[in-house]
Design a protein around this motif. Structure first.
Motif, PDB file in Angstrom:
ATOM      1  N   ASP A   1       0.813  -1.222   0.000  1.00 47.93           N
ATOM      2  CA  ASP A   1       0.000   0.000   0.000  1.00 47.93           C
ATOM      3  C   ASP A   1       0.847   1.274   0.000  1.00 47.93           C
ATOM      4  O   ASP A   1       0.317   2.367   0.158  1.00 47.93           O
ATOM      5  N   GLY A   2       2.158   1.152  -0.137  1.00 49.60           N
ATOM      6  CA  GLY A   2       3.017   2.333  -0.225  1.00 49.60           C
ATOM      7  C   GLY A   2       2.752   3.089  -1.517  1.00 49.60           C
ATOM      8  O   GLY A   2       2.537   2.491  -2.567  1.00 49.60           O
ATOM      9  N   LYS A   3       2.771   4.421  -1.411  1.00 50.01           N
ATOM     10  CA  LYS A   3       2.489   5.282  -2.565  1.00 50.01           C
ATOM     11  C   LYS A   3       3.725   6.079  -2.948  1.00 50.01           C
ATOM     12  O   LYS A   3       4.726   6.090  -2.246  1.00 50.01           O
ATOM     13  N   HIS A   4       3.592   6.768  -4.047  1.00 51.67           N
ATOM     14  CA  HIS A   4       4.651   7.632  -4.558  1.00 51.67           C
ATOM     15  C   HIS A   4       4.492   9.004  -3.885  1.00 51.67           C
ATOM     16  O   HIS A   4       4.105   9.980  -4.520  1.00 51.67           O
ATOM     17  N   ASP A   5       4.771   9.021  -2.571  1.00 54.49           N
ATOM     18  CA  ASP A   5       4.565  10.271  -1.831  1.00 54.49           C
ATOM     19  C   ASP A   5       5.466  10.349  -0.599  1.00 54.49           C
ATOM     20  O   ASP A   5       6.040   9.344  -0.164  1.00 54.49           O
ATOM     21  N   VAL A   6       5.569  11.541  -0.049  1.00 53.91           N
ATOM     22  CA  VAL A   6       6.455  11.789   1.081  1.00 53.91           C
ATOM     23  C   VAL A   6       6.077  10.963   2.313  1.00 53.91           C
ATOM     24  O   VAL A   6       6.975  10.431   2.977  1.00 53.91           O
ATOM     25  N   PRO A   7       4.799  10.812   2.674  1.00 54.85           N
ATOM     26  CA  PRO A   7       4.497   9.976   3.846  1.00 54.85           C
ATOM     27  C   PRO A   7       5.016   8.537   3.724  1.00 54.85           C
ATOM     28  O   PRO A   7       5.520   7.972   4.694  1.00 54.85           O
ATOM     29  N   THR A   8       4.938   7.957   2.536  1.00 51.35           N
ATOM     30  CA  THR A   8       5.475   6.609   2.336  1.00 51.35           C
ATOM     31  C   THR A   8       6.989   6.624   2.486  1.00 51.35           C
ATOM     32  O   THR A   8       7.567   5.761   3.156  1.00 51.35           O
ATOM     33  N   TRP A   9       7.651   7.614   1.891  1.00 51.23           N
ATOM     34  CA  TRP A   9       9.107   7.697   1.977  1.00 51.23           C
ATOM     35  C   TRP A   9       9.551   7.950   3.414  1.00 51.23           C
ATOM     36  O   TRP A   9      10.570   7.403   3.847  1.00 51.23           O
ATOM     37  N   ALA A  10       8.780   8.742   4.148  1.00 50.85           N
ATOM     38  CA  ALA A  10       9.109   8.984   5.558  1.00 50.85           C
ATOM     39  C   ALA A  10       9.015   7.687   6.356  1.00 50.85           C
ATOM     40  O   ALA A  10       9.816   7.430   7.254  1.00 50.85           O
ATOM     41  N   HIS A  11       8.051   6.843   6.006  1.00 50.12           N
ATOM     42  CA  HIS A  11       7.888   5.546   6.648  1.00 50.12           C
ATOM     43  C   HIS A  11       9.101   4.647   6.361  1.00 50.12           C
ATOM     44  O   HIS A  11       9.555   3.901   7.238  1.00 50.12           O
TER      45      HIS A  11
END
Length: 177
Positions: free
Chosen positions: A162-172
């Motif tokens: 469920d990871g997306k191409h976005d900063v919250p996913t990268w922060a995770h």
């Protein structure tokens, strides 16, 4: 390497050391870090996200004496020198970073970190049921192993469900880097 990148440099005591991406671009891609080059445990690691992840890998690959690790969050490893709809397109030949790895030299100290999310995108150009960002990253990992890198010691692959191409996913993903 991209000639546009070559005009930027980090300086240490007024000496030109190595190419880098401007801090402003870094902050727009991933705001957790202040600088595009981080000193972590006496190692120099270069991490970028999205299209900039390709540049991070390119810079580390072409300046291995300056780095210990390349990190790529949601890398765009589909970048190629020919349109995929061209009759002569061959993803084994035309994906730029894959070719660079294949034609480059093995540097035993280099390590690699790849993060990809299962919802990074929806494209599946070869219709195998796996999104292209995952397919392209896995095939890049394969190129690295063929070059001599150990998949368990030198390469860290993180696939976030469920990871997306976005900063919250990268922060995770960032603490694992």
């Amino acid at each position: 390497m991209n000639t546009e990148l070559q005009r930027f440099s980090i300086t240490k005591a007024g000496e030109q050391k190595l190419p880098y991406l401007p801090g402003l671009l870094w902050k727009s891609c991933f705001h957790t870090c202040v600088k595009p080059i981080g000193y972590i445990l006496s190692n120099i690691r270069h991490l970028q996200a999205s299209h900039w992840a390709d540049y991070a890998l390119d810079i580390v690959w072409n300046h291995p004496q300056e780095f210990s690790m390349a990190g790529a969050f949601s890398g765009s490893f589909w970048w190629r020198d020919m349109d995929q709809d061209d009759k002569d397109f061959d993803e084994e030949k035309n994906r730029i970073m894959h070719r660079q790895i294949r034609e480059g030299k093995y540097h035993p100290w280099l390590k690699f970190f790849f993060e990809v999310g299962t919802k990074d995108e929806t494209a599946d150009r070869n219709n195998n049921g796996i999104i292209d960002s995952i397919d392209d990253t896995i095939s890049l990992v394969k190129e690295l192993t063929l070059k001599g890198y150990d998949e368990t010691k030198d390469i860290y692959y993180l696939e976030l469900n469920d990871g997306k191409h976005d900063v919250p996913t990268w922060a995770h993903a960032f603490p694992a880097f």
